[in-house]
Design a protein around this motif. Structure first.
Motif, PDB file in Angstrom:
ATOM      1  N   THR A 229       0.814  -1.223   0.045  1.00 24.05           N
ATOM      2  CA  THR A 229       0.210   0.030  -0.043  1.00 24.05           C
ATOM      3  C   THR A 229       0.884   1.112  -0.031  1.00 24.05           C
ATOM      4  OG1 THR A 229      -1.571  -1.089   1.094  1.00 24.05           O
ATOM      5  CG2 THR A 229      -1.745   1.125   1.241  1.00 24.05           C
ATOM      6  N   SER A 230       1.887   1.073   0.865  1.00 24.78           N
ATOM      7  CA  SER A 230       2.955   2.171   0.981  1.00 24.78           C
ATOM      8  C   SER A 230       3.591   2.618  -0.519  1.00 24.78           C
ATOM      9  CB  SER A 230       3.913   2.182   1.885  1.00 24.78           C
ATOM     10  OG  SER A 230       3.346   2.097   3.146  1.00 24.78           O
ATOM     11  N   GLU A 231       3.983   1.704  -1.295  1.00 24.24           N
ATOM     12  CA  GLU A 231       4.514   1.825  -2.441  1.00 24.24           C
ATOM     13  C   GLU A 231       3.481   2.222  -3.523  1.00 24.24           C
ATOM     14  OE1 GLU A 231       6.848  -0.861  -5.987  1.00 24.24           O
ATOM     15  OE2 GLU A 231       7.024  -1.176  -3.791  1.00 24.24           O
ATOM     16  N   SER A 232       2.184   1.893  -3.461  1.00 27.19           N
ATOM     17  CA  SER A 232       1.048   2.432  -4.320  1.00 27.19           C
ATOM     18  C   SER A 232       0.964   3.881  -4.170  1.00 27.19           C
ATOM     19  CB  SER A 232       0.027   1.680  -3.990  1.00 27.19           C
ATOM     20  OG  SER A 232      -1.073   2.099  -4.760  1.00 27.19           O
ATOM     21  N   CYS A 233       0.784   4.235  -3.030  1.00 24.96           N
ATOM     22  CA  CYS A 233       0.777   5.701  -2.601  1.00 24.96           C
ATOM     23  C   CYS A 233       2.001   6.524  -3.013  1.00 24.96           C
ATOM     24  CB  CYS A 233       0.518   5.904  -0.882  1.00 24.96           C
ATOM     25  SG  CYS A 233      -1.172   5.216  -0.545  1.00 24.96           S
ATOM     26  N   LEU A 234       3.013   5.912  -2.662  1.00 28.87           N
ATOM     27  CA  LEU A 234       4.382   6.534  -3.380  1.00 28.87           C
ATOM     28  C   LEU A 234       4.429   7.009  -4.636  1.00 28.87           C
ATOM     29  CD1 LEU A 234       7.103   7.797  -2.016  1.00 28.87           C
ATOM     30  CD2 LEU A 234       8.218   5.513  -2.422  1.00 28.87           C
ATOM     31  N   MET A 235       4.059   5.791  -5.660  1.00 30.54           N
ATOM     32  CA  MET A 235       4.129   5.996  -6.702  1.00 30.54           C
ATOM     33  C   MET A 235       3.221   7.126  -7.426  1.00 30.54           C
ATOM     34  SD  MET A 235       4.199   2.087  -8.286  1.00 30.54           S
ATOM     35  CE  MET A 235       5.710   1.211  -8.413  1.00 30.54           C
ATOM     36  N   THR A 236       2.167   7.187  -6.697  1.00 24.92           N
ATOM     37  CA  THR A 236       0.964   8.285  -6.871  1.00 24.92           C
ATOM     38  C   THR A 236       1.690   9.723  -6.686  1.00 24.92           C
ATOM     39  OG1 THR A 236      -0.685   6.889  -6.342  1.00 24.92           O
ATOM     40  CG2 THR A 236      -1.066   9.268  -6.434  1.00 24.92           C
ATOM     41  N   ALA A 237       2.532   9.740  -5.499  1.00 21.47           N
ATOM     42  CA  ALA A 237       3.183  10.942  -5.165  1.00 21.47           C
ATOM     43  C   ALA A 237       4.208  11.186  -6.403  1.00 21.47           C
ATOM     44  CB  ALA A 237       3.992  10.660  -3.828  1.00 21.47           C
ATOM     45  N   MET A 238       4.933  10.170  -6.703  1.00 16.22           N
ATOM     46  CA  MET A 238       5.992  10.427  -7.722  1.00 16.22           C
ATOM     47  C   MET A 238       5.373  11.039  -9.103  1.00 16.22           C
ATOM     48  SD  MET A 238       8.115   7.118  -6.917  1.00 16.22           S
ATOM     49  CE  MET A 238       9.441   7.401  -8.249  1.00 16.22           C
TER      50      MET A 238
ATOM     51  N   LEU B  18     -11.953  -4.979   2.137  1.00 20.86           N
ATOM     52  CA  LEU B  18     -10.959  -5.234   1.060  1.00 20.86           C
ATOM     53  C   LEU B  18     -11.314  -4.411  -0.109  1.00 20.86           C
ATOM     54  CD1 LEU B  18     -10.084  -8.932   1.461  1.00 20.86           C
ATOM     55  CD2 LEU B  18      -8.714  -7.011   2.017  1.00 20.86           C
ATOM     56  N   ILE B  19     -12.704  -4.585  -0.498  1.00 20.44           N
ATOM     57  CA  ILE B  19     -13.261  -3.691  -1.680  1.00 20.44           C
ATOM     58  C   ILE B  19     -13.000  -2.247  -1.501  1.00 20.44           C
ATOM     59  CG2 ILE B  19     -15.122  -3.347  -3.069  1.00 20.44           C
ATOM     60  CD1 ILE B  19     -16.387  -5.815  -2.533  1.00 20.44           C
ATOM     61  N   ILE B  20     -13.269  -1.639  -0.175  1.00 19.38           N
ATOM     62  CA  ILE B  20     -13.001  -0.306  -0.190  1.00 19.38           C
ATOM     63  C   ILE B  20     -11.625   0.103  -0.092  1.00 19.38           C
ATOM     64  CG2 ILE B  20     -13.261   1.543   1.555  1.00 19.38           C
ATOM     65  CD1 ILE B  20     -15.796  -0.008   2.657  1.00 19.38           C
ATOM     66  N   LEU B  21     -10.622  -0.835   0.575  1.00 17.95           N
ATOM     67  CA  LEU B  21      -9.052  -0.448   0.393  1.00 17.95           C
ATOM     68  C   LEU B  21      -8.581  -0.604  -0.845  1.00 17.95           C
ATOM     69  CD1 LEU B  21      -7.982  -2.013   3.805  1.00 17.95           C
ATOM     70  CD2 LEU B  21      -8.311   0.388   3.503  1.00 17.95           C
ATOM     71  N   THR B  22      -9.074  -1.479  -1.612  1.00 14.23           N
ATOM     72  CA  THR B  22      -8.788  -1.769  -3.142  1.00 14.23           C
ATOM     73  C   THR B  22      -9.013  -0.496  -4.045  1.00 14.23           C
ATOM     74  OG1 THR B  22      -8.857  -4.208  -2.864  1.00 14.23           O
ATOM     75  CG2 THR B  22      -8.716  -3.261  -5.188  1.00 14.23           C
ATOM     76  N   THR B  23     -10.447  -0.051  -3.881  1.00 15.27           N
ATOM     77  CA  THR B  23     -11.086   1.095  -4.371  1.00 15.27           C
ATOM     78  C   THR B  23     -10.082   2.389  -4.183  1.00 15.27           C
ATOM     79  OG1 THR B  23     -13.084   0.194  -4.489  1.00 15.27           O
ATOM     80  CG2 THR B  23     -12.730   2.119  -5.120  1.00 15.27           C
ATOM     81  N   ILE B  24      -9.937   2.702  -2.821  1.00  9.91           N
ATOM     82  CA  ILE B  24      -8.835   3.772  -2.198  1.00  9.91           C
ATOM     83  C   ILE B  24      -7.481   3.778  -2.887  1.00  9.91           C
ATOM     84  CG2 ILE B  24      -8.342   5.193  -0.667  1.00  9.91           C
ATOM     85  CD1 ILE B  24     -10.767   4.418   0.906  1.00  9.91           C
ATOM     86  N   PHE B  25      -6.835   2.527  -2.556  1.00  7.13           N
ATOM     87  CA  PHE B  25      -5.354   2.454  -2.837  1.00  7.13           C
ATOM     88  C   PHE B  25      -4.900   1.851  -3.825  1.00  7.13           C
ATOM     89  CE2 PHE B  25      -5.827   2.469   2.240  1.00  7.13           C
ATOM     90  CZ  PHE B  25      -5.242   3.639   2.173  1.00  7.13           C
ATOM     91  N   GLY B  26      -5.826   1.103  -4.402  1.00  4.33           N
ATOM     92  CA  GLY B  26      -5.756   0.363  -5.930  1.00  4.33           C
ATOM     93  C   GLY B  26      -6.136   1.208  -7.166  1.00  4.33           C
ATOM     94  N   ILE B  27      -7.461   1.244  -7.322  1.00  4.21           N
ATOM     95  CA  ILE B  27      -8.034   1.726  -8.614  1.00  4.21           C
ATOM     96  C   ILE B  27      -7.767   3.348  -8.629  1.00  4.21           C
ATOM     97  CG2 ILE B  27     -10.027   1.976  -9.973  1.00  4.21           C
ATOM     98  CD1 ILE B  27     -11.225  -0.498  -8.622  1.00  4.21           C
ATOM     99  N   MET B  28      -8.046   4.045  -7.463  1.00  3.72           N
ATOM    100  CA  MET B  28      -7.768   5.492  -7.478  1.00  3.72           C
ATOM    101  C   MET B  28      -6.352   5.895  -7.832  1.00  3.72           C
ATOM    102  SD  MET B  28     -10.420   7.025  -4.543  1.00  3.72           S
ATOM    103  CE  MET B  28     -10.095   8.470  -5.012  1.00  3.72           C
ATOM    104  N   ASN B  29      -5.415   5.187  -6.920  1.00  5.46           N
ATOM    105  CA  ASN B  29      -4.401   5.435  -7.360  1.00  5.46           C
ATOM    106  C   ASN B  29      -3.629   5.234  -8.728  1.00  5.46           C
ATOM    107  OD1 ASN B  29      -3.737   6.655  -4.575  1.00  5.46           O
ATOM    108  ND2 ASN B  29      -2.742   4.681  -3.896  1.00  5.46           N
ATOM    109  N   ALA B  30      -3.980   4.061  -9.279  1.00  5.46           N
ATOM    110  CA  ALA B  30      -4.002   3.654 -10.461  1.00  5.46           C
ATOM    111  C   ALA B  30      -4.287   4.546 -11.443  1.00  5.46           C
ATOM    112  CB  ALA B  30      -4.184   2.160 -10.953  1.00  5.46           C
ATOM    113  N   LEU B  31      -5.361   5.182 -11.377  1.00  5.23           N
ATOM    114  CA  LEU B  31      -6.014   6.140 -12.352  1.00  5.23           C
ATOM    115  C   LEU B  31      -5.266   7.413 -12.416  1.00  5.23           C
ATOM    116  CD1 LEU B  31      -9.997   5.588 -11.816  1.00  5.23           C
ATOM    117  CD2 LEU B  31      -8.606   5.166 -13.873  1.00  5.23           C
TER     118      LEU B  31
END
Length: 234
Positions: free
Chosen positions: A51-60, A141-154
């Motif tokens: 999760t930290s890597e996902s958020c860090l990639m968004t910051a980058m 898991l659905i909520i966390l995946t949406t927040i940290f996965g799908i939104m960050n990826a978009l």
């Protein structure tokens, strides 16, 4: 940029350490077991770092967007203080997301057979071992995946598609293999191909990230040329 890359390298190092040492240890043992506490600890660190890597990639992605699309305002937009806060926010988001998952998983009861057909304690496989209702865990898991996965990826895809194909490659590999692994294991049955894909996003991609993010850097290229020239002269 180097500040973010150094933190990404640190996360990748810890990310691999959370699963691979136990995998290698179990590989050379006839009896491959792990305690419930050990399983929870392993998934806690794995989830927190992912999760930290996902958020860090968004910051980058935001940092590169500001540097390339608004170069004259970059120094005022991305101040050192803001960079530190973004990195600390990434670690905090990973910690909170992982704590929520672990607290929910610890409420489940496992009455056996507690056999995980995987090489590490992943949440999708742990949930299917439970003999109690897992509705709350599934919703979480659905909520966390949406927040940290799908939104960050978009956010990352939109940003990198405008200016940085090499970073987009790293992000696509990370999210693509991870999403495929979780979707393919939703039935609770882990195939050999599923485990292969899991190896890709837990071990191979963290190893490739330094190369993907650094090979287009002028200083890295010059250093490699100097090394090759020195090696040729020697």
């Amino acid at each position: 940029m180097y500040f973010f890359l150094s933190n990404l390298s640190f996360i990748d190092l810890c990310y691999v350490t959370s699963t691979v040492p136990k995998l290698l240890f179990s590989f050379f043992r006839e009896k491959q077991t792990i305690s419930v506490v050990g399983c929870a600890v392993q998934y806690f660190f794995f989830s927190m770092l992912a999760t930290s890597e996902s958020c860090l990639m968004t910051a980058m992605a935001y940092d590169r967007y500001a540097a390339i699309c608004n170069p004259l305002l970059y120094a005022s937009i991305m101040s050192p203080t803001l960079c530190v806060w973004m990195v600390m926010g990434s670690y905090s988001a990973g910690l909170m997301g992982s704590l929520c998952q672990i607290c929910a998983l610890l409420q489940l009861h496992f009455c056996g057979p507690n056999v995980i057909r995987h090489f590490f304690c992943d949440v999708s496989h742990l949930v299917h071992l439970s003999c109690t209702h897992t509705f709350f865990v599934d919703v979480l898991l659905i909520i966390l995946t949406t927040i940290f996965g799908i939104m960050n990826a978009l956010v990352i895809m939109i940003s990198y598609s405008h200016h940085c194909a090499s970073h987009l490659t790293a992000v696509s590999l990370f999210y693509g293999s991870g999403v495929f692994a979780y979707l393919s294991s939703s039935s609770g049955v882990s195939s050999s191909f599923d485990r292969f894909v899991s190896i890709i996003y837990t071990a191979v991609i963290p190893m490739l990230n330094p190369l993907i993010y650094s090979l287009r850097n002028k200083e890295i290229k010059d250093a490699m040329k100097r090394f090759q020239k020195k090696k040729g002269n020697g």
